[in-house]
Design an enzyme around this catalytic site. Structure first.
Site: not given
Length: 447
Positions: A108, A111
């Site tokens: 993501h 992240d």
């Protein structure tokens, strides 16, 4: 920056009789199965979020995992600069993935990079970390299976992103997706995943479902338009999930997603990323969801994990049921296997698994489970008994194709049955237990 985070040697294949916990017993990357290597069939990937961004926290307690880039893991240390922590985390991630021998990873946007004070600063941080990832990818040969956007964690998305009643939230999510798609394209990603974490509702009392679905349909069409605008060659994927965090999500299961894609003119543009545990939560078997996607022509990729039938939330366990995964791999092979997709380990350790090599043990076990399942599924296909039995069940239709072709009316069938006093069709056994035992035998005897 050096990060000898994992005091583990590269993971090698030792064979089924090995008792080395840090070696593969079934996953032999170069072994040929049905004309392709195991690596080509399985296309393993490591997820960035649970494996490196998560600290072991849950709704009942703080994090338990030792992660030196996480401030909570640095007791007594001075606070680390967020970008320095992100780079340390990325260095450790690629060290782990490289030693594991997985060819892919996924992330993501949030992240891999910290949030900034504005959207522009967040984008600058993200772009810098994407460049950092490019360097690691070139050095190790690890590729990006897919990128995705987290448009569900921040409070601004508490009422959804694309389905939010506030168009400003829609715009923010659109900007976030566009920027992450650009980076995914730049990094050579094979796919881009759209998971509607909060695209659903809690109560219809304050929800205009038709309006929200129309918003979601427009959002997905904008994503498709952007794909072509930037020249992204990868596959767009929607990940079905029935519930959690919302009571009802609009991407409930594969069949629901297919209906949505047809309604909004997207059936030829977007496929599905099926998560095993999400199938469980929707009340389906994993292989049912795969077969549904293959039949609809929208099969894309897999999040390889597991849940628990007695616990109604997303556990993201490492897969360990060879029987469950054999049935799933059988449908994947029947459908022609992966093209741009693969097996992403959207999995996380248990909160008590705090040793650093536990992350290796979990992934090794998951990869061996999938490899053994591939061998069993391939054995079933090569043997052909189950396919023959299935074909025999429908053999009668070989002489009745005119019914399916629309050449026979309901009245004509009525008249034919009425006019034949000897017509008395009898049921035939489906032999379910026998077929299930065939699967069990293939699992037992593979080497």
């Amino acid at each position: 920056m050096t990060t000898p985070f994992f005091d583990v040697d590269p993971i090698l294949f030792d064979g089924p009789d090995s008792d080395n916990p840090l070696a593969f017993r079934w996953y032999d990357a170069d072994r040929t199965v049905l004309g392709k290597t195991m690596a080509e069939h399985l296309r393993f990937g490591v997820c960035y979020w649970h494996s490196f961004a998560w600290d072991g926290s849950d709704i009942f307690g703080a994090g338990t995992l030792d992660r030196p880039w996480n401030p909570a893991s640095r007791t007594g240390d001075a606070a680390m600069d967020p970008m320095a922590a992100a780079k340390l985390k990325m260095s450790a991630a690629f060290e782990f993935i490289d030693k594991l021998g997985a060819p892919f990873f996924s992330f993501h946007d949030i992240d891999i990079a910290p949030a900034g004070g504005s959207f522009a600063e967040t984008c600058r941080f993200f772009d810098e970390m994407a460049d950092e990832a490019a360097g690691h990818m070139e050095r190790t040969g690890i590729e990006l299976l897919w990128g995705t956007t987290n448009a569900f964690s921040h409070p601004r998305f508490m009422a959804g992103a694309a389905t939010n009643p506030d168009p400003d939230m829609f715009a923010y999510a659109a900007a976030q997706v566009a920027h992450c798609m650009n980076a995914t394209h730049r990094l050579g990603g094979s796919n881009y995943v759209l998971w509607g974490g909060r695209e659903g509702y809690e109560t219809l009392l304050n929800t205009d479902m038709k309006r929200e679905l129309d918003q979601l349909g427009r959002f997905m069409n904008m994503v498709v338009e952007h794909k072509y605008a930037i020249g992204f060659q990868g596959t767009l994927l929607i990940e079905p999930k029935p519930m959690e965090p919302t009571k009802h999500q609009y991407d409930y299961d594969v069949a629901t997603v297919h209906s949505f894609l047809q309604t909004y003119g997207l059936a030829d543009e977007i496929k599905v990323n099926i998560e095993v545990n999400h199938a469980t939560l929707s009340g389906h078997d994993f292989h049912h969801e795969v077969a549904t996607a293959v039949n609809a022509g929208i099969f894309g990729s897999i999040d390889a994990n597991a849940g628990d039938d007695r616990l109604g939330w997303d556990l993201d366990l490492f897969p360990k049921s060879v029987e469950q995964m054999t049935l799933g791999m059988l449908e994947i092979l029947r459908g022609g296997g992966f093209t741009t997709g693969g097996l992403m380990f959207d999995t996380k350790l248990r909160r008590q698994s705090i040793a650093r090599d536990d992350l290796f043990l979990g992934h090794i076990g998951g990869m061996d489970t999938m490899a053994r399942s591939l061998l069993a599924a391939a054995s079933i296909i090569e043997d052909g008994e189950i396919d023959r039995r299935r074909a025999d069940r429908y053999a009668g239709w070989s002489n009745e194709q005119r019914i399916l072709d629309g050449e026979v009316t309901l009245q004509a069938l009525h008249d034919a049955v009425l006019g034949d006093e000897t017509f008395d069709p009898q049921p035939v056994s489906g032999r379910q237990e026998a077929i299930e035992h065939v699967v069990a035998r293939h699992i037992e005897r593979i080497r």
